[in-house]
Design a protein around this motif. Structure first.
Motif, PDB file in Angstrom:
ATOM      1  N   ALA A  73      39.662  35.695  39.494  1.00 55.11           N
ATOM      2  CA  ALA A  73      39.994  36.796  40.882  1.00 55.11           C
ATOM      3  C   ALA A  73      39.819  37.121  42.168  1.00 55.11           C
ATOM      4  O   ALA A  73      38.882  35.753  42.754  1.00 55.11           O
ATOM      5  N   GLU A  95      43.519  36.493  38.426  1.00 56.21           N
ATOM      6  CA  GLU A  95      43.790  38.139  38.489  1.00 56.21           C
ATOM      7  C   GLU A  95      43.608  38.154  39.561  1.00 56.21           C
ATOM      8  O   GLU A  95      42.525  38.306  40.700  1.00 56.21           O
ATOM      9  N   ARG A 107      35.803  44.341  34.904  1.00 52.77           N
ATOM     10  CA  ARG A 107      36.734  42.953  34.320  1.00 52.77           C
ATOM     11  C   ARG A 107      35.906  41.442  35.467  1.00 52.77           C
ATOM     12  O   ARG A 107      36.025  40.637  34.892  1.00 52.77           O
TER      13      ARG A 107
ATOM     14  N   PRO B 302      45.343  46.598  38.845  1.00 49.35           N
ATOM     15  CA  PRO B 302      43.533  45.652  39.014  1.00 49.35           C
ATOM     16  C   PRO B 302      42.782  47.551  39.146  1.00 49.35           C
ATOM     17  O   PRO B 302      41.247  47.018  38.661  1.00 49.35           O
TER      18      PRO B 302
END
Lengths: 318, 331
Positions: A73, A95, A107, B302
């Motif tokens: 990520a 990501e 996350r 995000p």
């Protein structure tokens, strides 16, 4: 409050202790040592065999990809909804776990990272959170485009030190190569402009783009040279664009609407009167690359841009 | 219902806290849900669940409850004092005054966390005073909407001023983005230790003036007859509001509409008796912010949705309902 924090640390530790006693004997055979590197928060130890990497800055993403590791990520590049265009192919499938200022911590936890790389300007409270999730490597130097030290630390953690040396040598060769191709430029000045939706900004001469141009022998105008501290850019109105009337202008179209905003002034008299425009010495580039990125891959990209523009200009002149 | 409203609200708050602790972004295989949490407490070997639970979700739940309670209480105190059911710290320039003060402080290089709370409180008080000076309310006789217009003008002005600072100074922009939108993500509990004393002082002052405000709502003459000094009581109440809003803003940036919705709900449940509606408004405010914070975690990647946006979505319809309602000038 404090007690709960202590509790959260103590519980898993107590539980793991018994297991760790048995595991360490078996691990001895593997001989690899953990890696300890200096960071802005003091020495940080990262276990060997790092596999799950998270790169929470544009610069660390560039470095990690250059070393041949694809992180799980990263964060949005400034002015972008994803990674910077020049990294799009290499970072395919990585990501998005936040923006340069705010991370999606849940996350990040869910990705179970072995190590987290950040920018040098990580806030303290963010470090406190991230370092609970995984060893968090904050570069020591916060200087503009100063990524060589942090590249080596990251290479050490990722066990790719040879690759780092290789990249640095390659970059030196590439600079010498471009320098030979474009010839002596010590009498020419360049100014870098970041063109956003809101208009032009003079961009510092001391970030990566300017540093590379300096190595190639170029000078700049005082206005850009004086931007030695943050903020590294200064909004210009169209009227005072003469402050950056260098021989060459590198215009980085930045973010949403940057390109349209630049196109809208191309016919204006102020713009047409700039020396660089009169002499057809305007270089239009990606602002995300030229005024936000740093690291080995972006250096190579910038050198490609420079070669294309200046060698192309020489060919036209012949 | 009326008699047990406070107890029921406290139960609802406990449930909201519970939901907040078991809800997180996304539902991947590593998502920490109820099942993982239960098995962790049953003695399961799990290094990640406690991080999520104690370091990520617990701080934002506690901070959300504190911020919501402070804003809910500040809202009802402000409305009672000004006799204006539309008075809301976020709409009155109190929140934006606070945010502007912090942005200016960081811009001028005052970054030590220890100064942030006093600066936020001072900004809240200043924003409120300016809005009141512009609207010049005189008891219940004035048009309540006038104050809101003054607040909107202040909000617009300070919002523009903040934008100018953030535009010209990238560093301040980086450090303070959350101040201008409101968020509970990534705050640690250190901030709670700094704002709790300020909030407590605000609550103590509120308790101190509740009886007098009650008397004043019957009539100023009656309040005077009972030995209260309405001028002084109003000043103390406004100072309490500035403390509560400043502390909330220092924690998570400006969050609007909580101070409007919570009193509206509280009065609807227990009527105008201040001794009942004040604590209930605080509890309802806490529930609101925690629920809004849960909503911020769910949809957008995000990054998370901003807390201020969620409370505005919940709060704007209530504002319209109050403005259109027949009972509006009823305070």
């Amino acid at each position: 409050m404090r007690n709960l924090n202590i509790l959260s640390k103590a519980l898993p530790v107590l539980r793991v202790l018994g297991v760790a006693g048995m595991a360490s004997g078996a691990m001895l055979g593997m001989a690899h040592a953990d890696v300890t590197v200096e960071t802005a928060n003091g020495p940080v130890t990262v276990p060997d065999n790092v596999e799950r990497v998270i790169a929470l800055s544009e610069e660390s993403l560039d470095a990690v990809l250059a070393l041949g590791v694809k992180p799980l990520a990263t964060v949005q590049a400034r002015g972008q909804t994803g990674v910077s265009p020049y990294l799009q192919e290499l970072a395919d499938g990585v990501e998005m776990a936040g923006t340069s200022r705010e991370y999606n911590l849940e996350r990040i936890v869910a990705l179970r990272p072995d190590v987290i790389f950040t920018s040098a300007r990580l806030r303290d409270n963010q470090y406190n959170m991230l370092s609970k999730i995984a060893p968090t490597i904050v570069p020591e130097s916060a200087g503009f485009g100063n990524w060589t030290d942090s590249l080596q630390a990251r290479a050490e953690i990722l066990d790719r030190e040879d690759k780092a040396d290789e990249l640095l040598a390659e970059l030196d060769d590439r600079i010498a190569d471009v320098k030979a191709k474009i010839g002596d430029r010590s009498n020419e000045t360049v100014a870098i402009v970041r063109w956003t939706q809101a208009g032009p900004q003079a961009f510092t001469w001391h970030a990566q783009g300017g540093q590379i141009l300096q190595q190639l022998g170029f000078g700049t105008v005082p206005f850009s040279g004086d931007l030695t501290k943050r903020p590294h850019s200064d909004p210009l109105s169209l009227e005072n664009m003469s402050a950056i009337d260098a021989d060459w202008l590198i215009v980085g179209e930045f973010g949403e609407g940057g390109s349209e905003s630049f196109d809208a002034v191309r016919d204006s008299a102020v713009y047409q009167n700039l020396r660089a425009v009169e002499n057809d010495q305007i270089v239009v580039v990606d602002g995300s690359l030229w005024t936000s990125a740093s690291g080995p891959l972006s250096s190579f990209e910038m050198l490609d841009d420079i070669e294309e523009a200046f060698v192309g200009h020489m060919a036209k002149a012949d | 219902m009326k008699r047990h409203a406070f107890a029921i609200a406290c139960l609802a708050l406990a449930f909201a806290c519970f939901l907040s602790l078991i809800t997180g972004a996304g539902l991947g295989e590593n998502h920490v849900g109820l099942f993982r949490i239960v098995s962790y407490f049953m003695g399961g070997d799990d290094t990640w669940t406690p991080i999520v639970l104690f370091d990520l979700r617990l701080p934002r739940t506690i901070l959300g409850a504190l911020v919501g309670a402070a804003l809910g209480l500040a809202g009802i105190v402000l409305q009672t004092t000004l006799r204006n059911p539309l008075a809301e710290p976020g709409l009155l320039g109190v929140g934006s005054g606070s945010a502007f003060a912090v942005v200016m402080a960081i811009f001028l290089g005052i970054t030590a966390p220890i100064y942030q709370v006093p600066i936020a409180v001072a900004g809240a008080a200043a924003g409120c005073l300016v809005a009141l000076a512009i609207a010049r309310p005189r008891g219940g006789m004035d048009d309540p909407v006038r104050l809101i217009l003054a607040g909107a003008a202040i909000n617009g002005l300070l919002g523009a001023a903040i934008s100018i600072v953030l535009l010209t100074d990238q560093k301040t922009a980086d450090e303070l983005r959350f101040w201008t939108i409101g968020s509970l993500s990534g705050r640690d509990l250190d901030i709670a230790l700094r704002v709790i004393p300020v909030m407590l002082l605000g609550i103590i002052l509120t308790v101190f003036v509740t009886r007098a405000l009650s008397a004043m709502s019957v009539g100023e003459h009656i309040a005077r007859g009972l030995g209260h000094n309405p001028q002084r009581i109003r000043k103390i109440a406004m100072f309490a509001v500035a403390l509560l809003v400043g502390a909330a803003t220092a924690t998570c940036g400006p969050v609007t509409f909580v101070g409007l919705v919570a009193p509206f709900v509280a009065r609807g449940l227990v009527g105008p008796t201040l001794e009942k509606s004040f604590p209930l408004s605080a509890v309802v405010g806490a529930i609101l912010v925690i629920v809004a914070d849960i909503v911020t975690r769910i949809p957008v990647r995000p990054s998370e949705l901003s807390l201020g946006i969620v409370t505005a979505v919940i709060g704007a319809p209530v504002l319209i309902a109050v403005v259109r309602g027949r009972r509006m000038p009823g305070l």
